[in-house]
Design an enzyme around this catalytic site. Sequence first.
Site, PDB file in Angstrom:
ATOM      1  NE  ARG A  55       5.086   6.612  13.795  1.00 14.23           N
ATOM      2  CZ  ARG A  55       5.243   6.076  15.013  1.00 14.23           C
ATOM      3  NH1 ARG A  55       4.455   5.082  15.411  1.00 14.23           N
ATOM      4  NH2 ARG A  55       6.163   6.522  15.845  1.00 14.23           N
ATOM      5  CE1 TYR A  70      -1.937   1.644 -10.669  1.00 16.22           C
ATOM      6  CE2 TYR A  70      -0.683   0.838  -8.795  1.00 16.22           C
ATOM      7  CZ  TYR A  70      -0.979   1.840  -9.691  1.00 16.22           C
ATOM      8  OH  TYR A  70      -0.318   3.037  -9.618  1.00 16.22           O
ATOM      9  CG  ASP A 112      -7.358  -1.838  -6.149  1.00 17.01           C
ATOM     10  OD1 ASP A 112      -8.171  -0.901  -6.175  1.00 17.01           O
ATOM     11  OD2 ASP A 112      -6.145  -1.698  -6.415  1.00 17.01           O
ATOM     12  CE  LYS A 147      -4.596   6.546  -8.989  1.00 11.99           C
ATOM     13  NZ  LYS A 147      -4.456   5.098  -9.009  1.00 11.99           N
TER      14      LYS A 147
HETATM   15  C1  LIG Z   1      -3.480   4.161  -8.525  1.00 11.29           C
HETATM   16  C2  LIG Z   1      -3.884   2.790  -8.149  1.00 11.29           C
HETATM   17  C3  LIG Z   1      -3.269   2.099  -7.091  1.00 11.29           C
HETATM   18  C4  LIG Z   1      -2.102   2.678  -6.317  1.00 11.29           C
HETATM   19  O1  LIG Z   1      -2.478   3.800  -5.595  1.00 11.29           O
HETATM   20  P1  LIG Z   1      -1.448   5.014  -5.253  1.00 11.29           P
HETATM   21  O2  LIG Z   1      -2.311   5.933  -4.464  1.00 11.29           O
HETATM   22  O3  LIG Z   1      -0.982   5.569  -6.564  1.00 11.29           O
HETATM   23  O4  LIG Z   1      -0.334   4.412  -4.486  1.00 11.29           O
HETATM   24  C5  LIG Z   1      -3.726   0.832  -6.778  1.00 11.29           C
HETATM   25  N1  LIG Z   1      -4.731   0.260  -7.479  1.00 11.29           N
HETATM   26  C6  LIG Z   1      -5.337   0.872  -8.510  1.00 11.29           C
HETATM   27  C7  LIG Z   1      -6.430   0.179  -9.241  1.00 11.29           C
HETATM   28  C8  LIG Z   1      -4.940   2.158  -8.880  1.00 11.29           C
HETATM   29  O5  LIG Z   1      -5.530   2.761  -9.914  1.00 11.29           O
END
Ligand SMILES: *Cc1c(COP(=O)(O)O)cnc(C)c1O
Length: 441
Positions: A69, A121, A202, A227
């Site tokens: 961890r 998001y 982000d 993604k």
């Molecule tokens: C999918 C996404 C998230 C969240 O990520 P997870 O891996 O699904 O928890 C945050 N910001 C954006 C822009 C996203 O597309």
Amino acid sequence: MSPAPIASTSVTPTPGKAHAGHNQHGFATKAIHIGSEPSAETGAVIPAISLSTTFKQKSVGDFTYEYSRSANPNRDALERALAALEGGRYGLAFASGSSVTATIVSALPPKSHIVSVNDVYGGTYRYFTKVATVAQGIETTFAELASADSELVEQNLRKAMRPDTKLVWIESPTNPTLRLIDIPLVVKVAKSINPETTVVVDSTFLSPWYQNPLSLGADIVAHSITKYINGHSDVVMGALVTNNSAWVEKLKFLQNSIGGVPSAFDSWLALRGIKTLAVRMQEHGSSALIIAKELAKHPAVKEVIYPGLPSHPSFQLAQRQISPRAFQKAIARGKAKGDGVEADGFPYGGMVTIRLASDPHDDQPANKVLERLQIFTLAESLGGVESLVEQPSKMTHAAVSQEDRDILGIGHNLIRISVGLEDVEDLLADLDQAFRAAGLA
Ligand SMILES: *Cc1c(COP(=O)(O)O)cnc(C)c1O
């Protein structure tokens, strides 16, 4: 805990300083080699998956790794690669992008104030308004920061900031309408009001290939690795990269204390995905540009939103903000075709959003198109090798009120496309047949 597992080896670049190791190398070279050094023990070219939860100590407290961890060889390798790709010193990986958000917010003092871009998001919105408020008494002000009018952005940000504002959270491009935020402008204004303000970007939609927010002045860049970075729709994971050593100490402590860490196997898979990030992103981008340009001419489509198209209101900002390496590729491509980027547009990520030539209050036309598509899969998420489509008003943004959807321009005729790596001719033909089958052309 020994300090080694924070991405601090010689291959992690230090900004603004020429360095030994891979620092002078290009993006693809770093992506393939950093974190994937051949094993000194066995010579294996591909890192082994280190499933062990615990590690033998030579004597009490004398160890490289202690407990998985806190740090694990596969996560460590991934974190070094991520730091290198964002041009940052420290990378930290988490069990999801959402866990990154939660961990950053958990580092704030109770009753702090956050300023967030208004079309953030959905999961981030939910965390700010439903979790951070209850758990820490945090208040969030949502501000319109995506206008192409920089005076208006400055005004809105000044209005939203308070003496207790600790964090400014932005996302560019925004989702699903792909509006751009001027990152250096937001950083400049926020820091001029209070130099202590932390700016988080982000950058999930562009991946480190197209955008490096730390080089634009941001303090922390956050990603959902789920993604593009992993890119194969088979890992849920998140990461952050920063140069700020005070922040990384806090975040590393929380990463271990909260424990929202990825598994060794997922870390290994994500590092495998990273090796093709440069080629994948270029192909996502050039196919997206082709699709955007073709759909702009299609009678079934009222409007195409793609920041690499000259018709996008932030087309100039896209050119300023894109990473120099991605833009050089775009210029070379434009020259080869005889057009400049000004006329021809340029690849800027793999997401394309369209408005069908149908009533924004009627959900049926889009629904028919989505049902008829054969290569595109109707699904949430994005950034994988396979093309995905979704209807934000009924899926990813269904929780947003009708009133807010109207303000953000998310009608039922809006379709978000994650352009995959299939043959672009097949993708175009699939869209065309679906439009026709739905009676739109
Ligand atoms: C999918 C996404 C998230 C969240 O990520 P997870 O891996 O699904 O928890 C945050 N910001 C954006 C822009 C996203 O597309």
